[in-house]
Write a protein that holds these residues in place. Structure first.
Motif, short mmCIF file in Angstrom:
data_model
loop_
_atom_site.label_atom_id
_atom_site.label_comp_id
_atom_site.label_asym_id
_atom_site.label_seq_id
_atom_site.Cartn_x
_atom_site.Cartn_y
_atom_site.Cartn_z
N LYS A 169 0.82 -1.21 0.00
CA LYS A 169 0.00 0.00 0.00
C LYS A 169 0.85 1.26 0.00
O LYS A 169 0.57 2.22 -0.73
CB LYS A 169 -0.94 0.00 1.22
CG LYS A 169 -2.07 -1.03 1.08
CD LYS A 169 -2.97 -1.04 2.28
CE LYS A 169 -4.07 -2.08 2.10
NZ LYS A 169 -4.96 -2.16 3.27
N LEU A 170 1.91 1.28 0.80
CA LEU A 170 2.78 2.46 0.84
C LEU A 170 3.48 2.67 -0.49
O LEU A 170 3.60 3.80 -0.97
CB LEU A 170 3.82 2.31 1.97
CG LEU A 170 3.28 2.39 3.40
CD1 LEU A 170 4.42 2.23 4.40
CD2 LEU A 170 2.56 3.72 3.65
N GLN A 171 3.95 1.57 -1.10
CA GLN A 171 4.61 1.70 -2.40
C GLN A 171 3.62 2.21 -3.45
O GLN A 171 3.99 2.96 -4.35
CB GLN A 171 5.21 0.36 -2.81
CG GLN A 171 6.42 -0.04 -1.98
CD GLN A 171 6.96 -1.40 -2.35
OE1 GLN A 171 7.18 -1.70 -3.51
NE2 GLN A 171 7.17 -2.24 -1.35
N GLY A 172 2.36 1.78 -3.35
CA GLY A 172 1.34 2.27 -4.27
C GLY A 172 1.08 3.75 -4.11
O GLY A 172 0.93 4.49 -5.08
N ILE A 173 1.05 4.20 -2.84
CA ILE A 173 0.82 5.62 -2.55
C ILE A 173 1.93 6.48 -3.14
O ILE A 173 1.68 7.48 -3.83
CB ILE A 173 0.71 5.86 -1.03
CG1 ILE A 173 -0.54 5.18 -0.47
CG2 ILE A 173 0.69 7.36 -0.71
CD1 ILE A 173 -0.57 5.10 1.04
N PHE A 174 3.18 6.08 -2.89
CA PHE A 174 4.30 6.88 -3.34
C PHE A 174 4.56 6.71 -4.84
O PHE A 174 5.11 7.60 -5.48
CB PHE A 174 5.55 6.53 -2.54
CG PHE A 174 5.42 6.85 -1.08
CD1 PHE A 174 4.99 8.10 -0.67
CD2 PHE A 174 5.70 5.89 -0.11
CE1 PHE A 174 4.84 8.39 0.68
CE2 PHE A 174 5.56 6.18 1.23
CZ PHE A 174 5.12 7.44 1.63
N GLY A 175 4.14 5.57 -5.38
CA GLY A 175 4.27 5.37 -6.83
C GLY A 175 3.43 6.37 -7.60
O GLY A 175 3.84 6.87 -8.65
#
Length: 485
Positions: A8-14
């Motif tokens: 989820k965090l990687q998706g947010i920052f992506g």
């Protein structure tokens, strides 16, 4: 363990990377999503509130808002604050000059105290200590038998006493360690399904009797943020020094690990992922924060690989590897060595983006084993001289391994590429070692005061950290140039 949170965090920052500049609204929206991701990961809500407030305050500075690469700055802020959340600095197990040192293990029943005690004993043995395991859990059926079996497996001392009085057993265990020249006693205490007065009173009595140098609380990572309440209760009664987080290889959401330091003030010292005695590792907050954000952990991988014993590799095979002139038998040996450091799954997950690739199924975890099956279908001459493998031989090998001919071709191609790469690496390493030998003896500081890493061809820790930074930032071009020097 942190798979869902990490994804989820990687998706947010992506989604932020596509924006040239970030507005205050962009940062507020991102922090709202981060808050939800942390709460869904079962992180204590007070911890989440403080974490988001700090991150938002740092992200709303002029430097971040006006940066040409604002998404990287926001990721950097979140990574640093995650490190603070997890403990900020590494917490080490410190042994005193007292002989024997006494380490007392506490925690709830089912948290993994007994196996954690054995794993800690194994770790101390690797550091040239002589640990003795003391079985003070007289309530759980076969608890002492389990500890004795584990002690015999790792070659540690063991004491169980009469199996009736935990305080007397602990006291006698310390005396047994003195009599048998063991320098560390690990006291495995009893647990309960929940915190109760009887368990706490017994833990206090054992603490007063043996006066432990360190008290470690074993926490089941699967418990979630409920573990915080348990940790607070133990902290008030026995004042433990640090935490061992067990079952990190489970599918828990990770809230306990992210909450415990901030709520109790007690650091996580070790994490355990697996049942094997060597699965206990020192906990590094900064490295874990990078893993959660998909940045990998190359330094830990290098440290793990450096612990492998050279004696485990046959002399002739090691000589060929040193020259970069490997054959297919060496390919199998390399596969076995990779298994010793945790297998291809651990190897890939330590690389930037590796965890994501594993989640998406882009990595064949059995690839090396499948290669070994094909190699085992070859004759001795074919393994030693792959160049003689022609079309008819490939058909025979494929039939013997139960695969298609194209898979045999693929294996040979990968082998030739690996051999070519190893030759280049060994040539570079020899060149670096030759130049470093002119500056000073191996393992000592050179004229510039940089300490080189033994067994890494004179490569310094500064270089390794630089390479990690390049991996973190995705600057693969600079990494390639650095490796090519």
């Amino acid at each position: 363990m942190f798979e869902n949170l990490s994804e989820k965090l990687q998706g947010i920052f992506g989604g932020m990377k596509s924006k040239g500049r970030l507005t205050e609204e962009d940062i507020n929206a991102a922090m709202k999503e981060v808050r939800m991701a942390l709460l869904e990961a079962d992180v204590n809500f007070k911890v989440v509130k403080g974490f988001i407030a700090t991150c938002k305050e740092r992200c709303l500075t002029a430097e971040t808002l006006e940066s040409l690469n604002p998404s990287q700055n926001v990721i950097k802020v979140v990574m640093e604050e995650l490190g603070v959340l997890l403990g900020q600095t590494d917490a080490k197990l410190t042994l005193s000059s007292r002989i024997p040192n006494v380490i007392m293990m506490v925690g709830l029943q089912g948290s993994g105290k007994t196996t954690a005690s054995a794993k800690l004993a194994y770790l101390l043995k690797q550091r040239n200590h002589r640990p003795l395991l003391c079985a003070c859990d007289v309530y759980r059926p076969a608890a002492a038998d389990q500890l004795e079996t584990l002690a015999n497996e790792i070659g540690a001392g063991f004491y169980r006493g009469d199996g009736k009085d935990p305080v007397a057993i602990a006291t006698e265990g310390v005396q047994r360690a003195i009599d048998t020249m063991h320098d560390v006693v690990i006291v495995d205490t009893a647990g309960r399904l929940h915190v109760d007065e009887e368990m706490m009173a017994e833990a206090e009595a054992i603490k007063n009797a043996v006066k432990p140098d360190q008290i470690l609380m074993v926490v089941d990572a699967m418990t979630g943020q409920d573990v915080v309440n348990v940790a607070q209760a133990f902290s008030e009664r026995v004042d433990f020094d640090g935490v061992i987080m067990s079952k990190m290889d489970g599918d828990a959401r990770g809230g306990g690990a992210l909450s415990i330091k901030q709520v109790t003030g007690k650091p996580i010292m070790f994490i355990s992922a697996g049942e094997k005695p060597d699965s206990l590792e020192e906990f590094h907050p900064e490295r874990m924060a990078k893993r959660i954000l998909g940045m990998g952990d190359v330094i830990s991988l290098i440290e793990t690989a450096s612990k492998m014993k050279v004696e485990d590799i046959e002399e002739q095979s090691a000589d060929r590897m040193a020259k970069g002139e490997i054959n297919l038998n060496d390919f199998i040996e390399m596969n076995r060595q990779i298994h010793k450091v945790g297998g291809i799954q651990k190897l890939i997950s330590a690389l930037p983006g590796g965890d994501k690739a594993m989640r998406e199924g882009n990595v064949n975890e059995n690839a090396l084993d499948e290669m070994e099956v094909i190699i085992n279908s070859m004759t001795k001459a074919e393994r030693e001289q792959p160049g003689i493998i022609n079309g008819s031989r490939k058909e025979r090998i494929a039939k013997g391994a139960g695969v298609e001919v194209w898979q045999v071709n693929q294996l040979i191609k990968k082998f030739l590429e690996t051999r070519k790469m190893m030759k280049k690496m060994m040539a570079q390493t020899a060149q670096m070692a030759d130049s470093s030998s002119r500056r000073g003896k191996k393992g000592k500081k050179n004229k510039k005061g940089r300490r080189r890493v033994p067994g890494m061809g004179g490569m310094s820790m500064a270089n390794l950290r630089k390479m990690q930074e390049m991996l973190d930032s995705g600057d693969l071009e600079s990494l390639g140039k650095n490796l090519g020097k």
